[in-house]
Design a protein around this motif. Structure first.
Motif, PDB file in Angstrom:
ATOM      1  N   UNK A  20       0.855  -1.185   0.000  1.00  0.00           N
ATOM      2  CA  UNK A  20       0.000   0.000   0.000  1.00  0.00           C
ATOM      3  C   UNK A  20       0.893   1.239   0.000  1.00  0.00           C
ATOM      4  N   UNK A  21       0.272   2.396  -0.140  1.00  0.00           N
ATOM      5  CA  UNK A  21       1.062   3.619  -0.280  1.00  0.00           C
ATOM      6  C   UNK A  21       1.154   4.429   1.010  1.00  0.00           C
ATOM      7  N   UNK A  22       0.235   4.256   1.932  1.00  0.00           N
ATOM      8  CA  UNK A  22       0.250   5.004   3.190  1.00  0.00           C
ATOM      9  C   UNK A  22      -0.055   4.075   4.350  1.00  0.00           C
ATOM     10  N   UNK A  23       0.316   4.489   5.548  1.00  0.00           N
ATOM     11  CA  UNK A  23       0.002   3.700   6.743  1.00  0.00           C
ATOM     12  C   UNK A  23      -1.495   3.587   6.960  1.00  0.00           C
ATOM     13  N   UNK A  24      -2.228   4.639   6.616  1.00  0.00           N
ATOM     14  CA  UNK A  24      -3.679   4.581   6.762  1.00  0.00           C
ATOM     15  C   UNK A  24      -4.260   3.487   5.879  1.00  0.00           C
ATOM     16  N   UNK A  25      -3.777   3.376   4.652  1.00  0.00           N
ATOM     17  CA  UNK A  25      -4.261   2.334   3.754  1.00  0.00           C
ATOM     18  C   UNK A  25      -3.907   0.951   4.282  1.00  0.00           C
ATOM     19  N   UNK A  37       6.077  -2.749   9.901  1.00  0.00           N
ATOM     20  CA  UNK A  37       5.975  -1.320  10.200  1.00  0.00           C
ATOM     21  C   UNK A  37       7.342  -0.722  10.486  1.00  0.00           C
ATOM     22  N   UNK A  38       7.419   0.578  10.406  1.00  0.00           N
ATOM     23  CA  UNK A  38       8.629   1.301  10.766  1.00  0.00           C
ATOM     24  C   UNK A  38       8.730   1.496  12.271  1.00  0.00           C
ATOM     25  N   UNK A  39       9.873   1.929  12.737  1.00  0.00           N
ATOM     26  CA  UNK A  39      10.088   2.047  14.183  1.00  0.00           C
ATOM     27  C   UNK A  39       9.276   3.183  14.799  1.00  0.00           C
ATOM     28  N   UNK A  81       5.318  -5.984  13.486  1.00  0.00           N
ATOM     29  CA  UNK A  81       6.755  -6.057  13.748  1.00  0.00           C
ATOM     30  C   UNK A  81       7.518  -5.163  12.778  1.00  0.00           C
ATOM     31  N   UNK A  82       8.723  -4.738  13.215  1.00  0.00           N
ATOM     32  CA  UNK A  82       9.633  -4.007  12.349  1.00  0.00           C
ATOM     33  C   UNK A  82      10.524  -4.964  11.558  1.00  0.00           C
ATOM     34  N   UNK A  83      10.571  -6.233  11.983  1.00  0.00           N
ATOM     35  CA  UNK A  83      11.463  -7.233  11.393  1.00  0.00           C
ATOM     36  C   UNK A  83      10.664  -8.210  10.548  1.00  0.00           C
ATOM     37  N   UNK A  84      11.023  -8.337   9.280  1.00  0.00           N
ATOM     38  CA  UNK A  84      10.307  -9.229   8.377  1.00  0.00           C
ATOM     39  C   UNK A  84      10.360 -10.674   8.853  1.00  0.00           C
ATOM     40  N   UNK A  85      11.442 -11.066   9.534  1.00  0.00           N
ATOM     41  CA  UNK A  85      11.575 -12.454   9.984  1.00  0.00           C
ATOM     42  C   UNK A  85      10.511 -12.845  10.997  1.00  0.00           C
ATOM     43  N   UNK A  86       9.946 -11.865  11.695  1.00  0.00           N
ATOM     44  CA  UNK A  86       8.935 -12.163  12.708  1.00  0.00           C
ATOM     45  C   UNK A  86       7.566 -12.432  12.109  1.00  0.00           C
ATOM     46  N   UNK A  87       7.358 -12.073  10.846  1.00  0.00           N
ATOM     47  CA  UNK A  87       6.035 -12.228  10.236  1.00  0.00           C
ATOM     48  C   UNK A  87       6.057 -13.143   9.009  1.00  0.00           C
ATOM     49  N   UNK A  91       1.307  -7.169   5.103  1.00  0.00           N
ATOM     50  CA  UNK A  91       0.931  -5.876   4.540  1.00  0.00           C
ATOM     51  C   UNK A  91       1.907  -4.809   5.036  1.00  0.00           C
ATOM     52  N   UNK A  92       2.337  -3.939   4.137  1.00  0.00           N
ATOM     53  CA  UNK A  92       3.223  -2.827   4.516  1.00  0.00           C
ATOM     54  C   UNK A  92       3.180  -1.785   3.420  1.00  0.00           C
ATOM     55  N   UNK A  93       3.730  -0.626   3.727  1.00  0.00           N
ATOM     56  CA  UNK A  93       3.829   0.425   2.719  1.00  0.00           C
ATOM     57  C   UNK A  93       4.957   0.098   1.741  1.00  0.00           C
ATOM     58  N   UNK A  94       4.902   0.717   0.567  1.00  0.00           N
ATOM     59  CA  UNK A  94       5.965   0.520  -0.415  1.00  0.00           C
ATOM     60  C   UNK A  94       7.316   0.965   0.142  1.00  0.00           C
TER      61      UNK A  94
END
Length: 443
Positions: free
Chosen positions: A63-68, A90-92, A109-115, A122-125
């Motif tokens: 997605x393009x924004x955190x809201x999305x 997500x970011x820190x 999580x901020x770490x891809x390995x956790x998910x 789902x995350x922003x570009x």
């Protein structure tokens, strides 16, 4: 014997079925879905993710924004649907709202390995650009026409196939730095993700043919003015949606404007001709007064969801502008008016993707001496004119038609850059011609 025409629900259902079927086909072509305003882009993204998960394919959503991202997570976690293991990368600095933090089977999580074990991540570009290592068969790109091509290049290594979903008629990607050095080049970062994809790949293009947001009074105009090559129709029949002003008014221009909008779905509240600064105090106050009058007169909205009617609240109304300074000024006025506290004022960029019962638009060309490319952009006007379910009121100073006649479209032609349709000048003329039938002089 001719077959009866398909209903909007049947048309939309057939289109979505074709798209979901294509997801599980064996070909490797990317899929592009062009969608008009309110056609169910987010619903399609969620259904596509569920379809892939049911087929045993883990996928990512960009997605393009955190809201999305948050909105998609809430939809994916629908308790009435089979549960999915959801990941939110997500970011820190990200702070999850309560509605996301309390979702079941959802890891943030901020770490891809956790998910990595999740069915859908789902995350922003911007966040996906920092991921390196894992690989997925599928990615779903939401609001793909808002995504810059350089953002797609940064994440293209993460997946083999992609579904691009977006609205081709709304705002293009933008940058706060000057970008003329790249215009016309194949690697121009200001091209949208979809345009780069189409220039370098054989993509399969689908279209969603029905807008469930726009009423019949708006769908025909928006389709004709902004979607000349991908026309669509409204999902509701004439008379399904109505606005009723239950308290008598004062019979002034504000009441006349509100009554015109309630009766026809459109109104042009026209102020006297005058050249103004970017913040036009009189026009700004007019937007607030119109919002207040809608609420003071206890307006009730009847629609397919509320056939018995529902009283409009401040959150059902939005004021749209071209500039942030205008939005901030109007928001202060709204917050200081006891009747309009809770009404939102914002720019077209930030209102993109949102939906309201009634919108009040400060016309981008109101009070201007010139018609710059920024103010003439078709996508900006398209966003402002397509956020409503019931009615749109435009506030503008007289003289915009003459301004357009003095400033015909003169955008420079660049080699390697395809002509953009619709042209902003033509789109503005379409809308102004329609609004002239719903003009209410302010004085």
């Amino acid at each position: 014997m001719t077959q009866p025409p398909l209903s909007p629900a049947e048309l939309a259902g057939t289109a979505v079925t074709d798209i979901l079927t294509a997801l599980t086909a064996s070909h490797d072509q990317p899929l592009v879905v062009d969608s008009p305003p309110g056609a169910g882009k987010s619903t399609l993204v969620v259904r596509a993710a569920r379809t892939l998960a049911a087929a045993g394919e883990r996928c990512i959503i960009v997605a393009q924004t955190n809201h999305q991202v948050d909105d998609l997570l809430i939809r994916l976690a629908d308790p009435d649907q089979p549960r999915l293991r959801l990941g939110r990368l997500a970011g820190h600095t990200y702070q999850a709202p309560d509605a996301v933090r309390d979702l079941p089977d959802t890891l943030i999580s901020e770490d891809i390995n956790n998910v990595l074990a999740c069915d859908v991540i789902v995350a922003t570009a911007t966040k996906w650009a920092y991921v390196d290592g894992p690989h997925w068969q599928w990615a779903i790109i939401d609001e793909a026409y808002q995504m810059r091509s350089d953002a797609l290049l940064l994440i293209g290594k993460l997946f083999d196939r992609a579904l691009f979903v977006g609205d081709p008629g709304q705002l293009d990607p933008f940058s706060i730095v000057r970008t003329p050095r790249w215009i016309g080049l194949p690697h121009d970062p200001m091209n949208s993700a979809v345009s780069v994809l189409m220039n370098h790949n054989d993509a399969t293009v689908h279209t969603l043919p029905v807008s469930w947001r726009l009423p019949p009074s708006a769908a025909a105009l928006v389709s004709r003015a902004f979607y000349p090559f991908t026309p669509f129709q409204p999902g509701t029949a004439p008379g399904t949606r109505k606005l009723a002003l239950t308290i008598p008014g004062l019979h002034d221009p504000f009441d006349a404007t509100v009554e015109e909008a309630a009766r026809t779905g459109w109104a042009l509240h026209e102020l006297p001709l005058r050249h103004t600064a970017r913040i036009d105090a009189e026009a700004a106050q007019a937007t607030v007064s119109l919002a207040a009058r809608i609420l003071i007169r206890s307006t009730e909205a009847v629609c397919e969801t509320y056939p018995d009617g529902r009283k409009l609240e401040p959150r059902d109304i939005a004021v749209g502008t071209a500039h942030r300074e205008q939005a901030r000024h109007i928001q202060k006025l709204l917050d200081h008016n006891p009747h309009t506290q809770g009404v939102r004022a914002d720019t077209a960029n930030r209102l993109q993707g949102r939906e309201f019962a009634v919108t009040i638009v400060l016309h981008p060309l109101s009070g201007r001496r010139d018609a710059s490319a920024f103010h003439m952009e078709a996508g900006r006007l398209c966003v402002l004119a397509s956020r409503h379910r019931h009615a749109c009121i435009v506030v503008a100073r007289a003289g915009i038609t003459d301004l357009l006649d003095r400033h015909p479209s003169d955008d420079p032609v660049h080699l390697g850059v395809p002509a953009k349709f619709p042209d902003g000048w033509e789109a503005h003329q379409h809308v102004l011609h329609h609004l002239a039938q719903h003009r209410v002089p302010a004085a």
